[in-house]
Design an enzyme around this catalytic site. Structure first.
Site, PDB file in Angstrom:
ATOM      1  N   HIS A 128     -35.277 -27.725 -19.078  1.00  0.00           N
ATOM      2  CA  HIS A 128     -36.731 -27.629 -19.464  1.00  0.00           C
ATOM      3  C   HIS A 128     -38.247 -28.568 -18.915  1.00  0.00           C
ATOM      4  O   HIS A 128     -37.819 -29.592 -19.252  1.00  0.00           O
ATOM      5  CB  HIS A 128     -37.041 -27.646 -21.134  1.00  0.00           C
ATOM      6  N   CYS A 144     -32.783 -28.463 -27.780  1.00  0.00           N
ATOM      7  CA  CYS A 144     -32.757 -28.682 -26.289  1.00  0.00           C
ATOM      8  C   CYS A 144     -34.698 -29.216 -25.606  1.00  0.00           C
ATOM      9  O   CYS A 144     -34.574 -30.232 -25.491  1.00  0.00           O
ATOM     10  CB  CYS A 144     -32.497 -27.852 -25.566  1.00  0.00           C
TER      11      CYS A 144
END
Lengths: 360, 360, 360, 360
Positions: free
Chosen positions: B250, B153
């Site tokens: 993120h 990710c």
């Protein structure tokens, strides 16, 4: 035995001021003697003037003290030391007035940090910068007063391990630091809950340039003539500052390149950090932590919630010391932003000044 | 017009599997045809087998589908594409079995990312790596099957702007990245609330080495013989990964040094990022965002809560592009970790494979 | 002077066990003598066996103690008192074995709270229920052992002001309580961050019926024959329990109807709560707080973050005492769920038992 | 087909104003025509005047619209409807000026909610209160203008199921409600992060009395002469309001006693809530949700993060319907506080007014 010092607090109702009150109220070396705040608060009792936000209650002796305006008159003139938690927009004028009134002033405000004859001191890092006080006094024609500033909260954590490494391994050539800073650093009301819940704010106004510049002054030296500071010239610092949903405790991820080749190993760096001992400890200052730097070898530490109270908030906790693919060493550090990073620095600086004979 | 593809999902009850279901259920190009999970779930309806954690409800057609074990039999054999959200501890064996059954497999698991003949593709960055599929088929004696992995990710967000910069300005010599990652990246139940409320966890197991290594494969090239990958050799990547109290999204703070001298200016970098256009966009893939990279010029962006849905979670948002004191350029980026950073990458990779004629 | 008691801890590695260790390690009246946990932990040092989650470090003397299985053998047989933080699924058997071994047992588990001959005691509320110990001993043919249970965390806060009011104003006819409970009440890993960040979970399994039933036993009486308990018959309690994103401290909003007419006024209720003094205070128990109930007159208190440490976590803080449109009085209370609401209750119960001569 | 209405927004830069803009910009029945804010914002483009805080971007057509002061002149005079998200300290005067200018005004401010000739309407509950508009017009000598207020955010959720139950089972005698309210209800910057992280604030100024009083007006009736309102006389409401660390969505725990004996059963209550259909649905209003009340039978719902978007934020989600030990029925409900609880109510009220022929 050292005598108990009368302490004044400027900006006493603010977040930093509240922390000063907590630290001083339980401190055997100080008695809180004068409280200063804005004209809006002046004349009220401290309890009435303050939106108190600490998890401990207002210390009983302070509750009913009357708040004054921030002028070097009355009770402030009896103070052995004055701590300033003033906002930057009013600090310049008020602090200069107190200095000219020959008072010993420890300021958390940023205003005078960059001044040529004002020491910028993190008490666990560069207490040698007190050596400039005689020059400062002579310049301002003072007999007992002086002005010492402490560093920005995030700088305060960074420079302690950097100082340990520089002392032991020589100049650091490059430092890249990314911070994750607590909301208490912005004061009260400070950061809106709508801005920080389930969120990161990747910007704190002015913070990055403060970290970059202050580090160079703190890790630099007092001139041989003791009349100014020489900033580091060959150390490059790049800071990125973020606000995260944490109440207290700034976490900083640091990559470091040394000039020395070969660079020190991970184990040498850890040993250096653990062995580091500041002058505040050597002189036996009351608030100096047992360890200036606590090195954690657990892979997932330091964590703000678990480590911010280490050394009662005066220690810097370092973890994850490891090799860096790009530079030499990476580590993560944690500093309690309102203790070592703000009010606690002021208190420890006053203890140092007393030990060094700068306070009669 | 492209035909609707029958899709299977392995690990369908997990966090990544749930996201696959949401993305595919509203996608005009796929019909959900087979669901696989652990033997514990097999035989139950999807609604009964799943602890559903998405804010949208389980899509109606999926509620009553029966969950099977993860074996290449029955309905899975009819699937045009199979998406894997399997845990690493079971993915190796199951995915190999599906590959050998000549199925087209898109995996979010890390297990085969490092294999020599398995492409590791972030769909907005290195879709050219599909060129290895014929070699992979020949090696495994497949007619229509293949195995493509998507990246970690945090890697998925990082490589998109890096690819844009490398394409335009040539090799990047040094990259230092510090992440602040959302809890959804750890699955469910994943991160305990006691570990992350009012806290930062400065460590995510295996994450840093994944970011450092995957970046070199993704930004590297397929061999001229189309039978393997050449990893970047002269780019150094150093990653520090933190978990923060954010649900999705993120955030990554990146410092970049270019080989090219003089390095590109801030404005050149911004212009390059804004102009970047991936093959997924050029081919008109359904899920490809209008802009692969959205550059924000506001000083306090990107923020996970405000920007993670940009491009429906498929765009990378970049902000704070500025000069770095140590390297050339600093920037902060945001990626939706469960869309572009996980299940969404798989979906977009399947769209790309179809456009490229790899799915009959 | 009272002698130092040797203490054993069952379930020592869990959340409640960790709190027992912190409380006992700094307690002058106890020495930690034996640690019990699951077979998986047995034989390891405490530091190795435990995923420690407290913000203070593991007390030094405990770090290297060896963890045993939970059997009434070896060092446990020397213990003057044994505290149980066991999970409900193993507590029944183990606690009965310890009781039969004639040990003095203080349990935080729910298993025996409903038993006819087992006292359920909140130390600031119904210490008179210790009167059943002789009967319990006779029934189990014990000379020095006994089993005392403390209440559910949310019950523990509720009953203290209710007891004060019942003692002063007579029976309470109706109580409606809605709780907002901290995540630490669910142990570790307990509540997933994905379930509680930016969220409320309006359900805690079994909690409401525990609050409703336990209150009736605690506020009820020991039979005149001292061989059983008479539960309140004319008091109706309705509880609604919610989990909120708070680390420690359960907040409870309570509406109360008295039998007495006219009902007491707001000021009478406040005066009653402030004047309330429990037997634990009267007997001078070490951990008894100066005030069992602290009444805040600020309109926005109690707040978990600001008030949970009141009385070192042993006080119940009450605020917002006001009239209710439907019943007589409304108030909001706060209890530290892992101190007075769990391990702290056990410790204070042991102090009470010693003061009452039940521990030789 | 209904024509597109020109809409003005007062307080357009605030939190409620921003939500109005999002809802209206994507609404086929309205075009945003005039924006009003404080003199400080007047003359600027909307994008420059606003600290935008929504997760979607500012709608493109609004970005460059010029903000005006809040006076019934210029573009406001062309508006078919005007929505007010004004702060209470300025709403009285401005809203009255707009009413006197014969404009159709929908206000989220509390100022006129208690006025005798001003309807207070939750669009899914008491749209019959529009019947007072002719009297209001006659009293103020208006031809097309009127003033409708929507309810407090927490009231808006409560009254929808209460109205359903009252319609079916007759008068409700007692209602005790405890709320857990989101921070967005306090506007921006609103709640400081230092006040709400890891915390509950057990007080929201004025909120409890608003809930208690507004409920009686909303569930009451228009006089037979259509010239005033009869408030409920025999229903007692007691509210306790708390702020919790949730971004959007108010959760409310409700205990209800019916006059009817025997009281309806849990299953009858559920059936009643599920069958409830408001006039807004019957008239086919664009924003009316498919279900006014969604009943969840899962034991741990509704949850703000998972259920607040139900019905696009216009549905009330009810769960945990069960017997109450003290009253008859307990339930927990969730309302999106800035959609049905604020701006969305205004929009749906305007749709209702148009359907009822009150807007030409």
């Amino acid at each position: 035995m050292t005598r108990v010092l009368k302490a004044g607090i400027l900006g006493a109702t603010g977040t930093v001021g509240q922390r000063f009150i907590l630290l001083l109220a339980e401190h055997p070396g100080f008695s809180i003697h004068a409280l200063g705040a804005s004209p809006r608060s002046a004349g009220k009792t401290y309890a009435k003037a303050t939106k108190w936000k600490m998890s401990q209650s207002i210390p009983a002796p302070v509750r009913d003290m009357i708040v004054h305006t921030c002028e070097p008159t009355g009770e402030f003139l009896d103070c052995d030391v004055v701590f300033s938690g003033l906002d930057a927009d009013v600090a310049s004028e008020i602090e200069m007035a107190f200095l000219k009134a020959d008072l010993a002033l420890f300021s958390n405000a940023k205003n005078y940090r960059t001044h040529e004859e004002v020491p910028l001191i993190v008490p666990l890092a560069n207490s040698s910068h007190f050596d400039l006080v005689p020059y400062q006094r002579s310049k301002h024609a003072l007999s007992k007063g002086f002005l010492i500033t402490n560093a920005n909260c995030s700088t305060s954590g960074l420079v302690v391990p950097l100082k340990a490494l520089q002392d032991r391994f020589g100049p650091l050539s490059k430092i890249v630091v990314t911070t994750m800073q607590a909301v208490s650093g912005a004061g009260y009301p400070g950061v809106s809950s709508l801005d920080i819940m389930d969120n990161v704010v990747p910007f704190i106004g002015g913070e990055e340039s403060k970290m970059e510049w202050e580090t160079l002054k703190i890790l630099g030296e007092v001139n041989p003539e003791l009349n100014g500071f020489t900033l580091l010239k060959n150390t490059k610092v790049s800071a990125t500052c973020n606000r995260v949903p944490v109440i207290d405790g700034h976490t900083e991820c640091v990559s470091i390149e040394f000039e020395q080749r070969p660079a020190p190993s991970v184990e040498e760096v850890i040993a250096c950090l653990e062995a580091y001992r500041s002058e505040a400890q050597a002189l036996g200052c009351h608030s100096a932590p047992e360890q200036a730097i606590i090195v954690s070898r657990e892979e997932d530490r330091p964590q703000p919630r678990l480590d911010r109270e280490n050394g009662k908030g005066y220690s810097v906790t370092v973890g994850r010391v490891r090799e860096c693919n790009v530079f030499d060493i990476k580590l993560t550090l944690l500093v309690h932003n309102t203790i070592l990073g703000a009010a606690g620095s002021g208190v420890l600086l006053a203890e140092l000044a007393q030990k060094k004979g700068l306070i009669a």
